[in-house]
Design a protein around this motif. Structure first.
Motif, PDB file in Angstrom:
ATOM      1  N   GLN A  24     103.613 -25.828  47.682  1.00 53.00           N
ATOM      2  CA  GLN A  24     104.868 -25.153  48.004  1.00 53.00           C
ATOM      3  C   GLN A  24     105.019 -25.013  49.513  1.00 53.00           C
ATOM      4  OE1 GLN A  24     103.638 -21.794  45.830  1.00 53.00           O
ATOM      5  NE2 GLN A  24     104.904 -22.236  44.047  1.00 53.00           N
ATOM      6  N   THR A  25     106.258 -24.865  49.942  1.00 58.51           N
ATOM      7  CA  THR A  25     106.511 -24.502  51.325  1.00 58.51           C
ATOM      8  C   THR A  25     106.392 -22.985  51.398  1.00 58.51           C
ATOM      9  OG1 THR A  25     108.044 -26.339  51.488  1.00 58.51           O
ATOM     10  CG2 THR A  25     108.168 -24.671  53.215  1.00 58.51           C
ATOM     11  N   MET A  26     105.556 -22.484  52.284  1.00 65.38           N
ATOM     12  CA  MET A  26     105.290 -21.063  52.299  1.00 65.38           C
ATOM     13  C   MET A  26     105.631 -20.445  53.646  1.00 65.38           C
ATOM     14  SD  MET A  26     101.886 -19.359  50.760  1.00 65.38           S
ATOM     15  CE  MET A  26     101.736 -19.505  49.072  1.00 65.38           C
ATOM     16  N   VAL A  27     106.398 -19.360  53.599  1.00 70.98           N
ATOM     17  CA  VAL A  27     106.684 -18.593  54.817  1.00 70.98           C
ATOM     18  C   VAL A  27     106.085 -17.215  54.617  1.00 70.98           C
ATOM     19  CG1 VAL A  27     108.448 -17.705  56.375  1.00 70.98           C
ATOM     20  CG2 VAL A  27     108.821 -19.860  55.162  1.00 70.98           C
ATOM     21  N   TYR A  28     105.229 -16.829  55.552  1.00 68.00           N
ATOM     22  CA  TYR A  28     104.387 -15.665  55.373  1.00 68.00           C
ATOM     23  C   TYR A  28     104.605 -14.709  56.536  1.00 68.00           C
ATOM     24  CZ  TYR A  28     100.022 -13.249  54.238  1.00 68.00           C
ATOM     25  OH  TYR A  28      99.085 -12.322  53.887  1.00 68.00           O
ATOM     26  N   VAL A  29     105.098 -13.515  56.234  1.00 65.48           N
ATOM     27  CA  VAL A  29     105.366 -12.537  57.293  1.00 65.48           C
ATOM     28  C   VAL A  29     104.174 -11.601  57.438  1.00 65.48           C
ATOM     29  CG1 VAL A  29     106.746 -10.496  57.846  1.00 65.48           C
ATOM     30  CG2 VAL A  29     107.855 -12.592  57.077  1.00 65.48           C
ATOM     31  N   THR A  30     103.678 -11.444  58.661  1.00 63.20           N
ATOM     32  CA  THR A  30     102.555 -10.528  58.869  1.00 63.20           C
ATOM     33  C   THR A  30     102.518 -10.004  60.303  1.00 63.20           C
ATOM     34  OG1 THR A  30     100.142 -10.282  58.732  1.00 63.20           O
ATOM     35  CG2 THR A  30     100.962 -12.433  59.404  1.00 63.20           C
ATOM     36  N   HIS A  31     101.911  -8.831  60.470  1.00 60.91           N
ATOM     37  CA  HIS A  31     101.679  -8.315  61.822  1.00 60.91           C
ATOM     38  C   HIS A  31     100.212  -8.507  62.187  1.00 60.91           C
ATOM     39  CE1 HIS A  31     100.263  -5.026  59.311  1.00 60.91           C
ATOM     40  NE2 HIS A  31      99.493  -4.719  60.310  1.00 60.91           N
ATOM     41  N   ASP A  32      99.454  -9.115  61.256  1.00 61.09           N
ATOM     42  CA  ASP A  32      98.007  -9.227  61.418  1.00 61.09           C
ATOM     43  C   ASP A  32      97.661 -10.633  61.904  1.00 61.09           C
ATOM     44  OD1 ASP A  32      95.290  -9.503  61.121  1.00 61.09           O
ATOM     45  OD2 ASP A  32      95.208  -8.487  59.180  1.00 61.09           O
ATOM     46  N   GLN A  33      97.260 -10.746  63.171  1.00 65.96           N
ATOM     47  CA  GLN A  33      97.003 -12.067  63.746  1.00 65.96           C
ATOM     48  C   GLN A  33      95.889 -12.798  63.008  1.00 65.96           C
ATOM     49  OE1 GLN A  33      94.239 -13.034  65.931  1.00 65.96           O
ATOM     50  NE2 GLN A  33      93.149 -11.134  65.509  1.00 65.96           N
ATOM     51  N   LEU A  34      94.945 -12.023  62.471  1.00 68.87           N
ATOM     52  CA  LEU A  34      93.833 -12.638  61.755  1.00 68.87           C
ATOM     53  C   LEU A  34      94.313 -13.358  60.493  1.00 68.87           C
ATOM     54  CD1 LEU A  34      90.406 -11.134  61.477  1.00 68.87           C
ATOM     55  CD2 LEU A  34      91.492 -11.647  59.334  1.00 68.87           C
ATOM     56  N   GLU A  35      95.233 -12.719  59.760  1.00 73.85           N
ATOM     57  CA  GLU A  35      95.799 -13.364  58.574  1.00 73.85           C
ATOM     58  C   GLU A  35      96.533 -14.633  58.952  1.00 73.85           C
ATOM     59  OE1 GLU A  35      98.342 -10.885  56.238  1.00 73.85           O
ATOM     60  OE2 GLU A  35      96.681  -9.619  55.591  1.00 73.85           O
ATOM     61  N   ALA A  36      97.321 -14.553  60.023  1.00 76.64           N
ATOM     62  CA  ALA A  36      98.091 -15.720  60.447  1.00 76.64           C
ATOM     63  C   ALA A  36      97.159 -16.851  60.866  1.00 76.64           C
ATOM     64  CB  ALA A  36      99.028 -15.342  61.594  1.00 76.64           C
ATOM     65  N   MET A  37      96.135 -16.524  61.645  1.00 74.78           N
ATOM     66  CA  MET A  37      95.184 -17.536  62.110  1.00 74.78           C
ATOM     67  C   MET A  37      94.497 -18.228  60.940  1.00 74.78           C
ATOM     68  SD  MET A  37      94.712 -17.797  65.510  1.00 74.78           S
ATOM     69  CE  MET A  37      93.036 -18.387  65.718  1.00 74.78           C
ATOM     70  N   THR A  38      94.034 -17.445  59.974  1.00 76.30           N
ATOM     71  CA  THR A  38      93.201 -18.012  58.924  1.00 76.30           C
ATOM     72  C   THR A  38      93.992 -18.817  57.911  1.00 76.30           C
ATOM     73  OG1 THR A  38      93.325 -15.918  57.763  1.00 76.30           O
ATOM     74  CG2 THR A  38      91.357 -16.310  59.037  1.00 76.30           C
ATOM     75  N   MET A  39      95.272 -18.477  57.708  1.00 76.75           N
ATOM     76  CA  MET A  39      95.977 -19.128  56.607  1.00 76.75           C
ATOM     77  C   MET A  39      96.997 -20.181  57.018  1.00 76.75           C
ATOM     78  SD  MET A  39      96.479 -16.232  53.723  1.00 76.75           S
ATOM     79  CE  MET A  39      97.435 -15.136  54.707  1.00 76.75           C
ATOM     80  N   ALA A  40      97.661 -19.960  58.150  1.00 75.53           N
ATOM     81  CA  ALA A  40      98.850 -20.764  58.431  1.00 75.53           C
ATOM     82  C   ALA A  40      98.528 -22.159  58.957  1.00 75.53           C
ATOM     83  CB  ALA A  40      99.730 -20.031  59.437  1.00 75.53           C
ATOM     84  N   ASP A  41      99.403 -23.120  58.637  1.00 75.38           N
ATOM     85  CA  ASP A  41      99.367 -24.416  59.308  1.00 75.38           C
ATOM     86  C   ASP A  41      99.930 -24.258  60.715  1.00 75.38           C
ATOM     87  OD1 ASP A  41      98.409 -25.848  57.069  1.00 75.38           O
ATOM     88  OD2 ASP A  41     100.416 -25.809  56.203  1.00 75.38           O
ATOM     89  N   ARG A  42     101.060 -23.513  60.797  1.00 72.26           N
ATOM     90  CA  ARG A  42     101.616 -23.199  62.114  1.00 72.26           C
ATOM     91  C   ARG A  42     102.015 -21.726  62.163  1.00 72.26           C
ATOM     92  NH1 ARG A  42     106.054 -27.376  64.166  1.00 72.26           N
ATOM     93  NH2 ARG A  42     106.612 -27.572  61.960  1.00 72.26           N
ATOM     94  N   ILE A  43     101.946 -21.146  63.361  1.00 78.44           N
ATOM     95  CA  ILE A  43     102.294 -19.742  63.557  1.00 78.44           C
ATOM     96  C   ILE A  43     103.501 -19.653  64.490  1.00 78.44           C
ATOM     97  CG2 ILE A  43     101.500 -17.502  64.438  1.00 78.44           C
ATOM     98  CD1 ILE A  43      98.639 -18.398  63.976  1.00 78.44           C
ATOM     99  N   ALA A  44     104.511 -18.875  64.078  1.00 79.76           N
ATOM    100  CA  ALA A  44     105.628 -18.563  64.965  1.00 79.76           C
ATOM    101  C   ALA A  44     105.427 -17.131  65.453  1.00 79.76           C
ATOM    102  CB  ALA A  44     106.957 -18.693  64.215  1.00 79.76           C
ATOM    103  N   VAL A  45     105.072 -16.975  66.728  1.00 76.92           N
ATOM    104  CA  VAL A  45     104.848 -15.634  67.280  1.00 76.92           C
ATOM    105  C   VAL A  45     106.178 -15.101  67.792  1.00 76.92           C
ATOM    106  CG1 VAL A  45     103.475 -14.235  68.862  1.00 76.92           C
ATOM    107  CG2 VAL A  45     102.570 -16.409  68.042  1.00 76.92           C
ATOM    108  N   MET A  46     106.568 -13.921  67.321  1.00 76.32           N
ATOM    109  CA  MET A  46     107.863 -13.351  67.703  1.00 76.32           C
ATOM    110  C   MET A  46     107.690 -12.012  68.396  1.00 76.32           C
ATOM    111  SD  MET A  46     110.175 -14.216  64.334  1.00 76.32           S
ATOM    112  CE  MET A  46     111.693 -13.711  65.142  1.00 76.32           C
ATOM    113  N   ASP A  47     108.609 -11.710  69.300  1.00 74.17           N
ATOM    114  CA  ASP A  47     108.660 -10.388  69.920  1.00 74.17           C
ATOM    115  C   ASP A  47     110.114 -10.084  70.245  1.00 74.17           C
ATOM    116  OD1 ASP A  47     107.753  -7.986  71.055  1.00 74.17           O
ATOM    117  OD2 ASP A  47     107.694  -8.880  73.048  1.00 74.17           O
ATOM    118  N   MET A  48     110.592  -8.922  69.901  1.00 75.36           N
ATOM    119  CA  MET A  48     111.951  -8.468  70.166  1.00 75.36           C
ATOM    120  C   MET A  48     113.003  -9.503  69.751  1.00 75.36           C
ATOM    121  SD  MET A  48     111.289  -5.864  72.995  1.00 75.36           S
ATOM    122  CE  MET A  48     111.989  -6.393  74.514  1.00 75.36           C
ATOM    123  N   GLY A  49     112.799 -10.094  68.603  1.00 78.48           N
ATOM    124  CA  GLY A  49     113.789 -11.024  68.072  1.00 78.48           C
ATOM    125  C   GLY A  49     113.738 -12.413  68.662  1.00 78.48           C
ATOM    126  N   VAL A  50     112.803 -12.637  69.604  1.00 76.92           N
ATOM    127  CA  VAL A  50     112.757 -13.922  70.295  1.00 76.92           C
ATOM    128  C   VAL A  50     111.448 -14.642  69.966  1.00 76.92           C
ATOM    129  CG1 VAL A  50     112.757 -15.052  72.559  1.00 76.92           C
ATOM    130  CG2 VAL A  50     114.175 -13.028  72.174  1.00 76.92           C
TER     131      VAL A  50
END
Lengths: 367, 360
Positions: free
Chosen positions: A185-211
């Motif tokens: 499946q195509t998966m989009v995963y929302v998290t505030h935990d960098q460790l979760e993003a690092m361990t699971m994602a193929d790519r990470i989109a880092v966002m701050d203040m809507g940008v």
């Protein structure tokens, strides 16, 4: 095929720009994490993809087609929320089979898929039990299973692991990633935990203040942070960032850390970064695992610092050091020991170290 | 500051056991951490010390004296709760001064103490603000300051920083440890976060179902857990377990795996589990011979400074933690070997540790 494309996507709530001109391309079967602190716009972005919110500008495209006029129910997305919406009066089995029964699938097909997903999520023993009697961990797995069983082409998850205990979270991270690899499946995963993003994602989109701050593979984002925000946000403990001034003399280039000392630049990667420096005020970034600690000799040209605290946490030891105006954390092995108050010479390991412009906060050489 | 003790204390709530026949001693000036999953009896221990609960049997002692009959106010303990109850209409400074004002401490002394604590907690510039204008982390500092501002027999804290975000928690735990050292306080600290517990504690008490599973320094507990339960709850990623059978002379053979290890078991035999921490597994591409086990790469989790590699071995998944950023392909065949001196053997029946350190 289920690729997602966000084109100049904008969403406002009153005066607040929650998502600002966001451009993001998510490939078919890709696992992308939307990562950032609370209020960064990650959940709003997911709601825009799902169709829970409508954009004020820009488009959401599935496989190249604008889905702006397609309602939530018809977008074919599966959802898992932090607060798992489970039918507590039904059995685990019924919770899983429900979505398939609604679609009128044959009974033996339903039974096969329920057992398959229950096995994957270690819920087989719990199938006859009413969901109300499940533990927190089991409830969360059931929440994931209930969405996954319908086999949606796009799977959206909003902090699905945040209620789990630490040990189990580590196991679920692996299982979720494995599940995605298996189901394709195509998966989009929302998290505030960098460790979760690092361990699971193929790519990470880092966002701050809507940008959008940076979009890349976990190691790209970790190894080449584009700006100070990303550098600080990724990694635990986060990157050491030390204010310094770039100086030039006959001996070559050096970084001046005031009273903490000077570091002469011989490292090729650092010299290359310096070449694009537009002003002398910089931050020197050093990951905790790239810090080299050695006894004070005075001739190595490292920073003179004092150990303020030592944390032994299992496999790693975090050493906290301080000097006039600078603080550094270093990661050492389990068996490392040093006294509080001991003087140490601190320097980056060869090939490690990043420079950021102190005014623009952008990494040197990041373009 | 004083030593705190529970001697054979039991507390039940109807049929539910809060704590069962617990003995523990918190030394003077010690940072004593009580760790366990939710609803295992951690908070009950604090409530027994505070006098908010009366034990069914056993003695609660403060400074060597039995205090069972004493009211909470007579026990002179300071408490910080997870839900920091600051007075919303008072400034941070007034909140800090409150415990002193209540005890009719002279004004000059009050100011001196408030400033001293504010200074230690780096909240001097915030003293004139009301709680609504402070961030979560700042409010937490004020709440901790309020507990520190007067001398008390001991400080008790129940998950004081668990509501803060991860980054702030990492900073605050270091601050707390520094404060406790600088101010020489006896501190009993309850948490369900194993990393936090490891980081701050002089000694750690692991609670399981109302009883004590193990007490020791964080290093002792990490390196020599006395049971499978303790091994599972301390350390992340968690310890790996390999099921098998313990035979005559301490030979362990794993179920469905080509893995044979020998432990000093003193005659114990029957079903057993070998426990090995993720950092004590080595992955090699070439078969190194000896006790290596064939495996395939299940998932790779890069964390920057290190990488967690999940390995498919027989029917189970083991996790290895490797320094740096190694590259593997999913499904790739590899070999894994275990750091033999770091392997633990547990009895499957009761989970007790039988031995540590194996030979191949």
């Amino acid at each position: 095929m289920s690729s997602i494309e966000l084109v100049n996507l904008t969403k406002r709530f009153g005066d607040l720009v929650a998502v600002n001109e966001l451009n993001l391309e998510i490939k078919d079967k890709e696992f992308v994490a939307l990562l950032g602190p609370s209020g960064c716009g990650k959940t709003t972005t997911m709601n825009l993809i799902a169709g829970i919110e409508n954009p004020d500008g820009g488009e959401v495209r599935f496989d190249g087609k604008n889905v702006g006029s397609v309602p939530l129910r018809k977008r074919g997305v599966g959802f898992v929320f932090q607060n798992y919406a489970i039918f507590t009066h039904m059995t685990t089995y019924k919770n899983l089979s429900f979505a398939l029964e609604v679609r009128g699938l044959p009974r033996d097909e339903i039974d096969r898929r329920v057992h398959e997903i229950a096995k994957l999520l270690d819920l087989e023993d719990r199938l006859p039990v009413p969901a109300a009697r499940l533990g927190v961990n089991e409830m969360q797995r059931l929440g994931i299973g209930r969405s996954a069983i319908a086999n949606p082409q796009i799977f959206l998850l909003d902090e699905p692991l945040s209620n789990l205990d630490a040990a189990f979270r580590a196991v679920m991270r692996t299982e979720l990633k494995h599940l995605q690899h298996q189901l394709g499946q195509t998966m989009v995963y929302v998290t505030h935990d960098q460790l979760e993003a690092m361990t699971m994602a193929d790519r990470i989109a880092v966002m701050d203040m809507g940008v959008l701050q940076q979009y890349g593979t976990p190691l790209e984002v970790y190894n080449r942070p584009r700006n100070l925000f990303v550098a600080r946000f990724m990694g635990s403990p986060s990157m050491n960032l030390l204010y310094c001034r770039l100086t030039e003399s006959d001996g070559g280039r050096a970084l001046d850390f005031d009273e903490s000392g000077r570091v002469e630049l011989h490292d090729e990667a650092l010299l290359k970064q310096c070449a694009s420096a537009r002003n002398a005020d910089l931050y020197f970034g050093m990951r905790p695992e790239d810090v080299e600690l050695s006894p004070v000799t005075g001739d190595r040209g490292g920073l003179a610092m004092t150990v303020t605290f030592v944390e032994h946490i299992g496999a790693r030891t975090i050493v906290h050091l301080r000097s006039a105006g600078h603080e550094v954390k270093a990661i050492e092995r389990n068996d490392f020991d040093v006294d509080i108050g001991a003087p140490m010479e601190v320097s980056p390991k060869p090939g490690a170290g990043w420079l950021f412009d102190a005014a623009t906060e952008i990494a040197l050489g990041a373009g | 500051m004083a030593k705190l003790e529970l001697r054979g204390v039991t507390k039940t709530y109807g049929k539910t056991v809060g704590v069962a026949n617990i003995d523990l001693t918190v030394e003077d000036n010690e940072f004593f951490c009580i760790f366990g999953p939710p609803s295992t009896g951690k908070s009950t221990i604090l409530r027994l010390f505070l006098g908010l609960e009366t034990p069914d049997s056993g003695e609660v002692c403060i400074g060597g004296e039995v205090v069972n009959g004493r009211l909470p106010a007579e026990r002179d303990l300071a408490m910080v709760f997870q839900n920091l109850a600051l007075f919303p209409h008072m400034t941070a400074g007034e909140n800090l001064a409150f415990p002193l004002a209540e005890r009719k401490t002279p004004k000059a002394e009050r100011e001196r103490r408030v400033n001293e604590v504010a200074d230690k907690l780096h909240i001097g510039p915030l003293l004139n603000k009301i709680p609504a204008h402070l961030s979560g982390g700042e409010r937490q500092r004020v709440a901790i300051g309020r507990a520190l501002v007067r001398d008390s027999n001991a400080l008790l804290m129940d998950e004081p920083i668990s509501a803060l975000d991860a980054r702030l928690r990492e900073e605050m735990r270091v601050e707390l440890k520094r404060l406790q050292r600088e101010m020489h306080r006896t501190l009993v600290y309850v948490t369900h976060d194993q990393e936090e517990a490891m980081s701050v504690a002089d000694r750690l008490c692991i609670i399981r179902d109302g009883g004590i599973a193990q007490i020791g320094t964080p290093q002792e507990i990490y390196n020599a857990p006395n049971s499978r339960y303790v091994a599972e709850v301390i350390g992340a990623p968690p310890m790996n377990f390999i099921a098998g059978a313990i035979g005559e002379g301490g030979a362990f053979s794993a179920d469905g795996l080509d893995l044979a290890l020998t432990f000093k078991t003193n005659g114990a035999a029957g079903p057993g589990d070998v426990g090995v921490r993720p950092e004590d597994i080595v992955i090699e591409r070439e078969a190194p011979g000896g006790h290596a086990v064939a495996a395939t790469i299940y998932e790779v989790e890069p964390l920057g400074g290190f990488t967690v590699v999940a390995l498919s071995v027989g029917d189970s998944v083991l996790r290895a933690q490797i320094t740096g950023q190694p590259q593997f392909t999913l499904g790739e065949p590899v070999h894994l070997s275990l750091a033999l001196d770091k392997c633990h053997l547990f009895a499957s029946a009761d989970g007790a540790r039988i031995a540590t350190g194996a030979t191949g």
